[in-house]
Design a protein around this motif. Sequence first.
Motif, PDB file in Angstrom:
ATOM      1  N   ASP A   1      -7.233  -5.222   4.479  1.00 39.29           N
ATOM      2  CA  ASP A   1      -6.615  -5.927   5.602  1.00 39.29           C
ATOM      3  C   ASP A   1      -6.440  -5.056   6.844  1.00 39.29           C
ATOM      4  O   ASP A   1      -5.904  -5.516   7.851  1.00 39.29           O
ATOM      5  CB  ASP A   1      -5.257  -6.490   5.193  1.00 39.29           C
ATOM      6  CG  ASP A   1      -4.288  -5.415   4.683  1.00 39.29           C
ATOM      7  OD1 ASP A   1      -4.594  -4.219   4.829  1.00 39.29           O
ATOM      8  OD2 ASP A   1      -3.235  -5.786   4.142  1.00 39.29           O
TER       9      ASP A   1
ATOM     10  N   GLU B   1      -4.491  -2.524   7.291  1.00 35.22           N
ATOM     11  CA  GLU B   1      -3.156  -1.964   7.480  1.00 35.22           C
ATOM     12  C   GLU B   1      -3.206  -0.442   7.404  1.00 35.22           C
ATOM     13  O   GLU B   1      -3.933   0.133   6.590  1.00 35.22           O
ATOM     14  CB  GLU B   1      -2.204  -2.514   6.428  1.00 35.22           C
ATOM     15  CG  GLU B   1      -0.781  -1.983   6.547  1.00 35.22           C
ATOM     16  CD  GLU B   1       0.122  -2.519   5.451  1.00 35.22           C
ATOM     17  OE1 GLU B   1       0.715  -1.712   4.723  1.00 35.22           O
ATOM     18  OE2 GLU B   1       0.211  -3.761   5.326  1.00 35.22           O
TER      19      GLU B   1
ATOM     20  N   ASP C   1      -5.808   0.685   4.500  1.00 34.23           N
ATOM     21  CA  ASP C   1      -6.150  -0.314   3.506  1.00 34.23           C
ATOM     22  C   ASP C   1      -7.397  -1.043   3.997  1.00 34.23           C
ATOM     23  O   ASP C   1      -7.329  -1.790   4.982  1.00 34.23           O
ATOM     24  CB  ASP C   1      -5.002  -1.305   3.331  1.00 34.23           C
ATOM     25  CG  ASP C   1      -5.224  -2.247   2.164  1.00 34.23           C
ATOM     26  OD1 ASP C   1      -6.390  -2.446   1.786  1.00 34.23           O
ATOM     27  OD2 ASP C   1      -4.228  -2.788   1.643  1.00 34.23           O
TER      28      ASP C   1
ATOM     29  N   MET D   1       0.840  -1.181   0.000  1.00 36.88           N
ATOM     30  CA  MET D   1       0.000   0.000   0.000  1.00 36.88           C
ATOM     31  C   MET D   1       0.880   1.237   0.000  1.00 36.88           C
ATOM     32  O   MET D   1       1.845   1.324   0.743  1.00 36.88           O
ATOM     33  CB  MET D   1      -0.916   0.016   1.236  1.00 36.88           C
ATOM     34  CG  MET D   1      -1.853   1.207   1.291  1.00 36.88           C
ATOM     35  SD  MET D   1      -2.943   1.156   2.744  1.00 36.88           S
ATOM     36  CE  MET D   1      -1.780   1.449   4.042  1.00 36.88           C
TER      37      MET D   1
ATOM     38  N   ARG E   1       4.351   1.971   9.647  1.00 38.07           N
ATOM     39  CA  ARG E   1       3.375   1.030   9.122  1.00 38.07           C
ATOM     40  C   ARG E   1       2.835   0.208  10.288  1.00 38.07           C
ATOM     41  O   ARG E   1       3.601  -0.318  11.106  1.00 38.07           O
ATOM     42  CB  ARG E   1       4.029   0.118   8.087  1.00 38.07           C
ATOM     43  CG  ARG E   1       3.056  -0.783   7.335  1.00 38.07           C
ATOM     44  CD  ARG E   1       3.807  -1.660   6.350  1.00 38.07           C
ATOM     45  NE  ARG E   1       4.654  -0.871   5.475  1.00 38.07           N
ATOM     46  CZ  ARG E   1       4.235  -0.299   4.344  1.00 38.07           C
ATOM     47  NH1 ARG E   1       2.974  -0.434   3.975  1.00 38.07           N
ATOM     48  NH2 ARG E   1       5.075   0.400   3.590  1.00 38.07           N
TER      49      ARG E   1
END
Length: 208
Positions: free
Chosen positions: A60, A62, A57, A1, A83
């Motif tokens: 999922d 994230e 995202d 991403m 992240r």
Amino acid sequence: MTIAVTPHPIARPLDAARDAYLLANADRAAAAVPVSGALMRSLLASVLHCGGAAALDPADGEIVLSWPQIGGMVPSLVGPVFRAVPAARPVQTPCCARCGHWQGEHDHPAVPTACTRYRLHVGPARYALPEHDGVSYAWVRRIGRTRVRFEISEPTLRFPGGVLTVHRFPAPGDGPYEYGAHFAPIPLERRAAVLERAQARVHPKPCS
């Protein structure tokens, strides 16, 4: 991403809706650190308030956070990038019922959103069916991740008032547990009052 370099927030703090995340610096190789969802929401709010960027995202969960460049000469450059990947809460990691942070995060000076008084959630007392003979009344309560079962035994020759026994059953993965962690004989003259008090506080009451 990928994340767009923009001063506008593109994710809300509440978008970090998972219980735990593995947080790591995306700019360089570094071990990911498990953090609570509450800490992640606090970090996300701080980034967006400072004019940083964030992206979520939806597939999922994230999250990528980009801090604004501090003192940089080129406005298009961004600061450190982190992240966060959704993860399961580590075992033996109780969660505070007041603020949602983990116990260890309460002692960290970089976590201003943690409350000043750590407190586990204590669930309501609920009626439980006796699991073996010799039990007059039983109920369970949740204390954090741990299930605690209370049992009042039938009267015996040795204990004419019965016995109050407390069993501790932690969540899976929390390590060893004890049967009969507490054992207290009930005086005969107090047995009726103890049963009455337990039945009055336990919900729901057993069917008659």
